[in-house]
Design a protein around this motif. Sequence first.
Motif, mmCIF file in Angstrom:
data_model
loop_
_atom_site.group_PDB
_atom_site.id
_atom_site.type_symbol
_atom_site.label_atom_id
_atom_site.label_comp_id
_atom_site.label_asym_id
_atom_site.label_seq_id
_atom_site.Cartn_x
_atom_site.Cartn_y
_atom_site.Cartn_z
ATOM 1 N N ALA A 1 -47.533 -1.538 -35.603
ATOM 2 C CA ALA A 1 -48.273 -0.557 -34.731
ATOM 3 C C ALA A 1 -49.720 -1.399 -34.722
ATOM 4 C CB ALA A 1 -48.150 0.686 -35.674
ATOM 5 N N GLY A 2 -50.377 -1.390 -33.812
ATOM 6 C CA GLY A 2 -51.613 -1.972 -33.733
ATOM 7 C C GLY A 2 -51.777 -3.128 -33.281
ATOM 8 N N HIS A 3 -50.552 -3.957 -33.188
ATOM 9 C CA HIS A 3 -50.515 -5.413 -32.889
ATOM 10 C C HIS A 3 -50.418 -5.421 -31.104
ATOM 11 C CE1 HIS A 3 -49.273 -7.727 -36.624
ATOM 12 N NE2 HIS A 3 -50.208 -6.850 -37.060
ATOM 13 N N ASN A 4 -51.155 -6.233 -30.601
ATOM 14 C CA ASN A 4 -51.220 -6.260 -29.059
ATOM 15 C C ASN A 4 -50.003 -6.784 -28.733
ATOM 16 O OD1 ASN A 4 -53.602 -4.491 -28.425
ATOM 17 N ND2 ASN A 4 -54.682 -6.438 -28.865
ATOM 18 N N ALA A 5 -49.147 -6.601 -27.643
ATOM 19 C CA ALA A 5 -47.818 -7.182 -27.417
ATOM 20 C C ALA A 5 -47.897 -7.160 -25.715
ATOM 21 C CB ALA A 5 -46.893 -6.548 -27.961
ATOM 22 N N PHE A 6 -47.159 -8.316 -25.536
ATOM 23 C CA PHE A 6 -46.955 -8.530 -23.909
ATOM 24 C C PHE A 6 -45.582 -9.073 -23.807
ATOM 25 C CE2 PHE A 6 -48.058 -12.825 -22.991
ATOM 26 C CZ PHE A 6 -49.092 -13.195 -23.980
ATOM 27 N N LEU A 7 -44.964 -9.083 -22.776
ATOM 28 C CA LEU A 7 -43.739 -9.936 -22.269
ATOM 29 C C LEU A 7 -44.138 -10.608 -21.085
ATOM 30 C CD1 LEU A 7 -41.654 -8.418 -20.467
ATOM 31 C CD2 LEU A 7 -41.311 -6.969 -22.487
ATOM 32 N N TYR A 8 -43.618 -11.687 -20.761
ATOM 33 C CA TYR A 8 -43.649 -12.771 -19.593
ATOM 34 C C TYR A 8 -42.111 -12.989 -19.166
ATOM 35 C CZ TYR A 8 -44.757 -16.058 -16.043
ATOM 36 O OH TYR A 8 -44.724 -16.740 -14.668
ATOM 37 N N VAL A 9 -41.705 -12.527 -18.173
ATOM 38 C CA VAL A 9 -40.343 -12.698 -17.771
ATOM 39 C C VAL A 9 -40.358 -13.981 -16.561
ATOM 40 C CG1 VAL A 9 -38.714 -11.667 -16.498
ATOM 41 C CG2 VAL A 9 -39.734 -10.442 -17.532
ATOM 42 N N TYR A 10 -39.778 -14.972 -16.962
ATOM 43 C CA TYR A 10 -39.852 -16.245 -16.070
ATOM 44 C C TYR A 10 -38.547 -16.421 -15.291
ATOM 45 C CZ TYR A 10 -38.083 -19.039 -20.072
ATOM 46 O OH TYR A 10 -37.260 -19.596 -21.226
ATOM 47 N N ARG A 11 -37.572 -15.683 -15.738
ATOM 48 C CA ARG A 11 -36.144 -15.838 -15.099
ATOM 49 C C ARG A 11 -35.654 -14.296 -14.926
ATOM 50 N NH1 ARG A 11 -37.354 -20.408 -15.006
ATOM 51 N NH2 ARG A 11 -36.220 -22.205 -15.376
ATOM 52 N N GLY A 12 -35.001 -14.075 -13.694
ATOM 53 C CA GLY A 12 -34.453 -12.733 -13.633
ATOM 54 C C GLY A 12 -35.398 -11.526 -13.589
ATOM 55 N N GLY A 13 -34.814 -10.416 -14.022
ATOM 56 C CA GLY A 13 -35.545 -9.162 -14.308
ATOM 57 C C GLY A 13 -35.115 -8.517 -15.580
ATOM 58 N N VAL A 14 -35.981 -7.693 -15.985
ATOM 59 C CA VAL A 14 -35.590 -6.585 -17.019
ATOM 60 C C VAL A 14 -36.363 -5.391 -16.931
ATOM 61 C CG1 VAL A 14 -35.823 -8.563 -18.892
ATOM 62 C CG2 VAL A 14 -37.769 -7.087 -18.437
ATOM 63 N N HIS A 15 -35.884 -4.317 -17.747
ATOM 64 C CA HIS A 15 -36.250 -2.979 -17.774
ATOM 65 C C HIS A 15 -36.736 -3.114 -19.062
ATOM 66 C CE1 HIS A 15 -34.954 -1.905 -13.819
ATOM 67 N NE2 HIS A 15 -35.609 -0.567 -13.994
ATOM 68 N N VAL A 16 -37.976 -2.259 -19.022
ATOM 69 C CA VAL A 16 -38.683 -1.908 -20.529
ATOM 70 C C VAL A 16 -39.050 -0.172 -20.302
ATOM 71 C CG1 VAL A 16 -40.508 -2.063 -22.190
ATOM 72 C CG2 VAL A 16 -39.489 -3.980 -21.002
ATOM 73 N N PRO B 1 -41.907 -13.439 -11.291
ATOM 74 C CA PRO B 1 -42.509 -14.021 -12.407
ATOM 75 C C PRO B 1 -43.734 -12.926 -12.833
ATOM 76 C CG PRO B 1 -43.260 -14.974 -10.423
ATOM 77 C CD PRO B 1 -42.389 -14.207 -10.141
ATOM 78 N N ARG B 2 -43.526 -12.213 -13.636
ATOM 79 C CA ARG B 2 -44.517 -11.167 -13.981
ATOM 80 C C ARG B 2 -44.564 -10.936 -15.520
ATOM 81 N NH1 ARG B 2 -44.714 -11.551 -9.532
ATOM 82 N NH2 ARG B 2 -44.672 -9.778 -7.754
ATOM 83 N N MET B 3 -46.190 -10.703 -15.862
ATOM 84 C CA MET B 3 -46.331 -10.295 -17.561
ATOM 85 C C MET B 3 -46.527 -8.877 -17.449
ATOM 86 S SD MET B 3 -49.655 -11.313 -19.874
ATOM 87 C CE MET B 3 -50.813 -10.481 -19.035
ATOM 88 N N ALA B 4 -45.888 -8.168 -18.185
ATOM 89 C CA ALA B 4 -45.854 -6.799 -18.578
ATOM 90 C C ALA B 4 -46.636 -6.702 -20.069
ATOM 91 C CB ALA B 4 -44.505 -6.005 -18.849
ATOM 92 N N ILE B 5 -47.962 -6.015 -19.866
ATOM 93 C CA ILE B 5 -48.689 -5.518 -21.147
ATOM 94 C C ILE B 5 -47.968 -4.154 -21.558
ATOM 95 C CG2 ILE B 5 -50.847 -4.703 -22.001
ATOM 96 C CD1 ILE B 5 -52.156 -6.269 -19.677
ATOM 97 N N LEU B 6 -47.776 -4.329 -22.941
ATOM 98 C CA LEU B 6 -46.976 -3.199 -23.449
ATOM 99 C C LEU B 6 -47.937 -2.284 -24.218
ATOM 100 C CD1 LEU B 6 -44.041 -5.151 -25.396
ATOM 101 C CD2 LEU B 6 -43.988 -3.760 -23.090
ATOM 102 N N THR B 7 -47.409 -1.065 -24.187
ATOM 103 C CA THR B 7 -48.472 -0.020 -24.813
ATOM 104 C C THR B 7 -48.697 -0.297 -26.177
ATOM 105 O OG1 THR B 7 -46.593 1.377 -24.924
ATOM 106 C CG2 THR B 7 -47.792 1.806 -22.924
ATOM 107 N N ASN B 8 -49.588 0.584 -26.765
ATOM 108 C CA ASN B 8 -49.737 0.332 -28.127
ATOM 109 C C ASN B 8 -49.658 1.953 -28.785
ATOM 110 O OD1 ASN B 8 -51.612 -1.974 -27.271
ATOM 111 N ND2 ASN B 8 -51.786 -2.216 -29.382
ATOM 112 N N ASP B 9 -48.316 2.176 -28.622
ATOM 113 C CA ASP B 9 -47.931 3.588 -28.627
ATOM 114 C C ASP B 9 -47.660 3.803 -30.203
ATOM 115 O OD1 ASP B 9 -46.709 5.837 -29.208
ATOM 116 O OD2 ASP B 9 -45.222 5.573 -27.462
#
Length: 290
Positions: free
Chosen positions: A204-219, A227-235
Amino acid sequence: MHNGIRKQEEVHGSRKVEQLVTGQVTSDGAGVTLTRVLGQALQRRLDPFLMLDAFGSDNPGDYIAGFPDHPHRGFETVTYMIAGRMRHRDNAGHEGLLESGGVQWMTAGRGVIHSEIPEQAEGRMEGFQLWLNLPRTEKMAAPWYQDFPKAELPRFETEAGATVTVIAGESHGVRGAIRRDTTAPLYLDVHLSAGAQFAQTLPAGHNAFLYVYRGGVHVGGHAVPAPRMAILTNDPQAQGVVITADDDARILLMAGRPLHEPIVQHGPFVMNTEQEIRQAMEDFRAGSFA
Ligand code: FE2
């Protein structure tokens, strides 16, 4: 370095997608075409990460000029080659060849001058360069670097269908090539087959993101296509992140402990104050990086 097949971590409550980011195509070095995925506008939000560039082209005109001699001070650079060969040389006489699947981790500290030049005249060149900030107390540390060829990077598979390379941090009990106490970076390259899932605990408290460089995912019900970056919530209720692949997908997953220090960037110098930036430019002009 294969570490076998691991049981998938249980993660109760996944972080969600706060924002999808499309990188900006730009040119850097002596004329290298790249996509700036993480730029200055996101440095505060994604502290301690300062920059993420993605490059990928089959056209030598996009990469051949490379990055001739240039300085860095105050942070670390992590170059991850997916395809291609890049030679680096620095002012301390170090030299290395970065090849497909390899990582170069460089701590610029008080200063390096180096070049990063493709060692190929044709074919595909693809990879990423991440800039990771250093805490105030380590910005003037002695420069350091290490090359990790693909075979030396810790790797494992999960029963849930993920193949994971652990560049930094720790995942499923597998320690990465690099650990850093202050910023505690997690840097994973995760390959998923269609329908496969990957779960990762995140402090908790760490900032996080993912970058999809092939295909696609669901979060968490949110689609993230390449090719998209998703910034993840700090929940604070979420133990980590759960990622499901829509089709064969490859993603970088990164997290780190924020420094909460002032960030002053002038090109390749990232310090805490304007005065330190002026000093960096003076030192560079005076030749004291060498
Ligand atoms: Fe550089």
